[in-house]
Motif scaffolding. Sequence first.
Motif, short mmCIF file in Angstrom:
data_model
loop_
_atom_site.label_atom_id
_atom_site.label_comp_id
_atom_site.label_asym_id
_atom_site.label_seq_id
_atom_site.Cartn_x
_atom_site.Cartn_y
_atom_site.Cartn_z
N SER A 44 11.85 3.68 -10.08
CA SER A 44 11.75 2.84 -8.88
C SER A 44 12.04 3.92 -7.87
CB SER A 44 12.86 1.89 -8.91
OG SER A 44 14.23 2.79 -8.98
N GLU A 45 11.67 3.61 -6.53
CA GLU A 45 12.21 4.45 -5.30
C GLU A 45 13.60 4.77 -5.43
OE1 GLU A 45 10.40 3.21 -1.62
OE2 GLU A 45 8.86 2.24 -2.47
N SER A 70 2.49 5.33 -7.29
CA SER A 70 2.74 3.94 -7.37
C SER A 70 3.69 3.75 -6.03
CB SER A 70 3.89 3.54 -8.47
OG SER A 70 3.19 3.61 -9.74
N HIS A 71 4.55 4.44 -5.44
CA HIS A 71 5.21 4.32 -4.35
C HIS A 71 4.37 4.31 -3.05
CE1 HIS A 71 9.13 5.81 -6.71
NE2 HIS A 71 8.49 4.84 -7.16
N HIS A 106 2.36 1.09 -3.01
CA HIS A 106 3.57 -0.05 -2.60
C HIS A 106 3.76 -0.06 -0.94
CE1 HIS A 106 7.31 -2.39 -2.97
NE2 HIS A 106 6.59 -2.88 -3.89
N ASN A 107 3.67 1.05 -0.47
CA ASN A 107 3.91 1.09 0.63
C ASN A 107 2.77 0.94 2.01
OD1 ASN A 107 7.16 1.27 1.05
ND2 ASN A 107 6.40 2.77 -0.52
N TYR A 167 -3.41 1.80 -11.48
CA TYR A 167 -2.41 1.51 -10.63
C TYR A 167 -2.70 0.09 -9.87
CZ TYR A 167 -0.88 6.29 -11.25
OH TYR A 167 -0.67 7.36 -11.71
N VAL A 219 -0.06 -2.46 -8.74
CA VAL A 219 0.77 -2.23 -7.70
C VAL A 219 0.03 -2.72 -6.46
CG1 VAL A 219 1.78 -0.44 -6.16
CG2 VAL A 219 1.59 -0.10 -8.55
N GLU A 227 0.48 -6.55 -6.68
CA GLU A 227 1.98 -6.95 -6.19
C GLU A 227 2.09 -6.90 -4.72
OE1 GLU A 227 4.50 -4.57 -8.16
OE2 GLU A 227 4.13 -5.11 -10.13
N ARG A 228 1.46 -6.04 -4.07
CA ARG A 228 1.67 -5.71 -2.55
C ARG A 228 0.80 -6.86 -1.84
NH1 ARG A 228 -1.19 -0.58 -0.71
NH2 ARG A 228 -2.86 -1.80 0.43
N ARG A 266 2.64 -10.02 -1.93
CA ARG A 266 3.86 -9.91 -0.96
C ARG A 266 3.52 -10.19 0.40
NH1 ARG A 266 5.24 -5.09 -2.10
NH2 ARG A 266 4.80 -4.17 -0.17
#
Length: 307
Positions: free
Chosen positions: A109-110, A257-258, A261-262, A284, A287, A290-291, A294
């Motif tokens: 995780s971040e 991944s980060h 995710h961003n 990936y 990821v 999920e984004r 969201r």
Amino acid sequence: MKSAVRIEAFLEMMSAERGAADNTLASYRRDLEDAAEAVGDLAAAQTADIRTYLGEIAARGFASSSQARKLSALRQFFKFLYMEGLRADDPTGTLDSPRKERSLPKTMSEAETGRLIDRAATEAGDPALGDAARLAALRLHALVEVLYATGLRVSELVSLPLSVALRDERFFIVRGKGDKERMVPLSAKAREAMRAWLGERGTMPAYEDNPYLFPAASESGHLPRQIFARDLKALAARAGISAAKISPHVLRHAFASHLLHNGADLRAVQQLLGHSDISTTQIYTHVLEERLVRLVNDHHPLADKTS
């Protein structure tokens, strides 16, 4: 039983002509005997018999990799029978190999990554450390900062040339797999950690002419990746993170991944990681999914804000 005789003849050929190792022969024997037990006369089996057997082992819970291995043994066996004139056909010729599951990469995780880097920075700045401990702490901090900032492969990281730290630029060129070059960004924190390490490195006369940023008295001349992996696990433990869940490769996955995710683009991440094929980067995709979920839940006017 004819199957047993044929299996023995096949194993003798694999040993004498192919030089197969004992473990390989034992694996072939287990797989072929398992198939013979299910099919009956394996040497005379037809395509439908083999397909039924593969369906049965799938139902028994064998992983797709195990199913593929068993089918490979059968292909080799029937190819042998065909080449020896013991069969006029190969019943496995039209069978598809089981599709292997693509396991998701381990990542962090971040928050965990931040804790790891903060711990490395704290240790690097500890005034109570002796010379040897300070040297190791500064090196580890630089390695962790650069790895998370760039997503380099561990082999690329430990073999970075000294010139990378001398230029103080936001980007540098790294030579990766297949001798291909790619441009990699370097964060301000990573550049700062490298400069701190460089200052300490300059006090080491033994490495004055060494061309690597992370020199070592090794055959390659640079820090072995196994040493970095060991030091990284120890750092994780001191940061309160399970050492079992971290490795240099996990930090590379965290980088990718980060970014995704961003909001980063999959193609951009492909280039940064040095993947020649986008399909490699598509591990990936979860990821991105999920984004997108969201994004819809947060911004679509009809989304249920309470869920």
